[in-house]
Structure formats: C-alpha cells, structure tokens
Enzyme design. Structure first.
Site, mmCIF file in Angstrom:
data_model
loop_
_atom_site.group_PDB
_atom_site.id
_atom_site.type_symbol
_atom_site.label_atom_id
_atom_site.label_comp_id
_atom_site.label_asym_id
_atom_site.label_seq_id
_atom_site.Cartn_x
_atom_site.Cartn_y
_atom_site.Cartn_z
ATOM 1 N N GLU A 32 57.283 -20.565 74.399
ATOM 2 C CA GLU A 32 56.606 -19.826 72.822
ATOM 3 C C GLU A 32 55.705 -18.945 73.808
ATOM 4 O O GLU A 32 55.809 -19.194 75.355
ATOM 5 C CB GLU A 32 55.320 -20.850 72.671
ATOM 6 C CG GLU A 32 54.852 -21.819 73.663
ATOM 7 C CD GLU A 32 53.626 -22.255 72.586
ATOM 8 O OE1 GLU A 32 52.978 -21.974 72.469
ATOM 9 O OE2 GLU A 32 53.937 -23.638 73.327
ATOM 10 N N SER A 47 46.592 -23.709 68.749
ATOM 11 C CA SER A 47 47.028 -22.434 68.848
ATOM 12 C C SER A 47 45.065 -21.883 68.881
ATOM 13 O O SER A 47 44.831 -21.895 69.807
ATOM 14 C CB SER A 47 47.108 -22.050 67.371
ATOM 15 O OG SER A 47 47.555 -20.497 67.840
#
Length: 269
Positions: free
Chosen positions: A241, A147
C-alpha cells in the site's frame, strides 16, 4: 489470504480505485462509500450497535456478546477526513470489540469541507476526555483507527502526552496516514500496487483537510510528534500500500521516543 478478502481486493482494484481516481468531486463519493460498506462488510453474528452521545459527539456503541462494560475501544474511522462514518466502520469495530470483550465507541468526528483541521483532532480529544469525565479509567481505554483514523488515534496520543492526560492502555493503528507532508517513498513505489488509494489524489485530500495549516503539525501528522514509553502501540499495514512507509516511519518515531511498538506487515494484501 482468504477467498473473501481476495475477492474484495479485486473489486476494489478494478472498480473503486478507478472511481476515486476519476471522481470530479471527492465529496460526492461519501454516499457511495456508505452503500459499499453496507454491501461488502458483515457484522459478527452476535454484534449489536447502539447510537449514543459522548461529550457532545455522536458515537456508535458496538459490542458482541457480554462485554466488560468498564473497557472501551475508542475507534476513529478512515476516509481521508472527508469520507466515512461510524456506519461504514462498525463492522471492523465490532470484530475488534469481540476479540477483546469490550465495547467500541466509534466516533462521528467532523469532516471536511464543513470542518477542516483541527476539527477532527479536537473531536478526538473531546471524545477521550468525555470517557475520562464519564468515569472510565484510562487503563481501560484503548485507541484505534484505520488510515486517516489511525493517524487521528496516534495524533490523539501525541496530544494526550503533550497535555499530560492519563495515558490510554494501548493504541492500535491499521495502515495509518501519519505524514500529511507526503514525504514517504511508498507513495511513489506502491502507487500501482495499492488496491484502493489513488496516490495522485492525496495532495488534494490533504489540502482540503489542512486548509493551509502546517503539514507537519503533529495533531495531523503524528510522525512528527512527541511520545513516551507509557502506551504500547500496535501498527499493522500491507507491504503493497502507498501508506506502508507512513507505518514504518511512525513505528521508528515511537521507538525513538521509548515506546513499546509492534509493527506487522501483511505481504499479500
């Protein structure tokens, strides 16, 4: 998908994503994140963790079995530059270290609000320089992160190239956040499908981190960076995502710069 992963995803979707979406102050989520990681994630059976220092930075050295002590995985945790720590990500770093028979150094880089951009990027560069100064060969160092940490690892690669430092052996990025200008289509198309990140909070997270700096600065948004063909890069993400297109565009940017890139998408996570 394993039963354990399916259960974790369900819990994230039902409880953690709504919690993040309605949080009055995202910084208050930091302690909850620490508790959640301690409950939900399991260290490999032979793993061990030892706190240490690297060029003035706190790191958590994680390893399994009898690693090759010359090889280091420099790991940067996720958390939108405001959450997370080596403790929340030691489990993932340990799993990677086990697979490559190396030690992982999970960096405790500075977070917002006390240290906005470019503090995290400067800490990442300091950690890499610290390994080189300690006698580690660049060819024995791999960068990794997830991330925001994946974006940090790729932003570090840009800085390494820009400053003509010895190139690391490889970079591994899981679902990297690579465009803080927030122009990727998947931020909209996957907003409902993403199991954890509430897309509507990303501008708030981005603004807190950048603190008025250029959204396309490659140190923060490596998709706008400069790279070369010396370092192979592996990027893994999920098709569902909100950061999926950040991964696609990052892979395309690296390929255009001549880098050897492998991009893998998981369809059901």
């Amino acid at each position: 998908m394993s039963t354990r992963l399916a259960a974790l995803n369900l819990g994230l979707r039902l409880f953690e994503k709504p919690r993040l979406a309605r949080a009055q102050n995202l910084y208050d989520a930091a302690e909850h994140f620490e508790r959640l990681a301690a409950r939900a994630f399991v260290m490999p059976e032979t793993a061990r963790a030892q706190p240490g220092r690297l060029d003035g930075l706190d790191v958590l050295w994680v390893s399994c079995g009898r690693p090759d002590r010359r090889r280091v995985l420099l790991y940067f945790h996720g958390g939108a530059y405001m959450l997370g720590s080596p403790n929340t990500h030691q489990h993932l770093a340990a799993a990677l270290a086990c697979r490559v028979a190396a030690r992982a150094a999970v960096v405790r880089y500075r977070l917002t609000p006390t240290a906005p951009f470019p503090a995290a990027s400067d800490d990442a560069l300091a950690a890499y320089r610290g390994l080189l100064d300690a006698g580690y060969e660049a060819a024995d160092i791999a960068l990794a992160g997830d991330s925001a940490g994946g974006g940090l690892a790729l932003g570090l690669l840009h800085r390494i190239v820009a400053e003509d430092l010895p190139r690391p052996a490889a970079v591994v990025a899981f679902s990297p956040w690579t465009d803080l200008a927030l122009t990727s289509d998947s931020l909209r198309t996957n907003a409902r499908r993403d199991v954890l990140l509430p897309a509507q909070r990303l501008p708030e997270m981005r603004d807190a981190y950048l603190d008025g700096h250029d959204q396309k600065d490659p140190r923060a948004s490596p998709v706008y960076g400069t790279f070369d063909a010396h370092t192979p890069v592996l990027i893994q993400a999920s098709q569902s995502e909100i950061l999926a297109d950040d991964s696609r565009r990052m892979a395309a940017r690296l390929t255009a710069c001549g880098a050897d890139v492998e991009l893998t998408f998981w369809p059901r996570t």
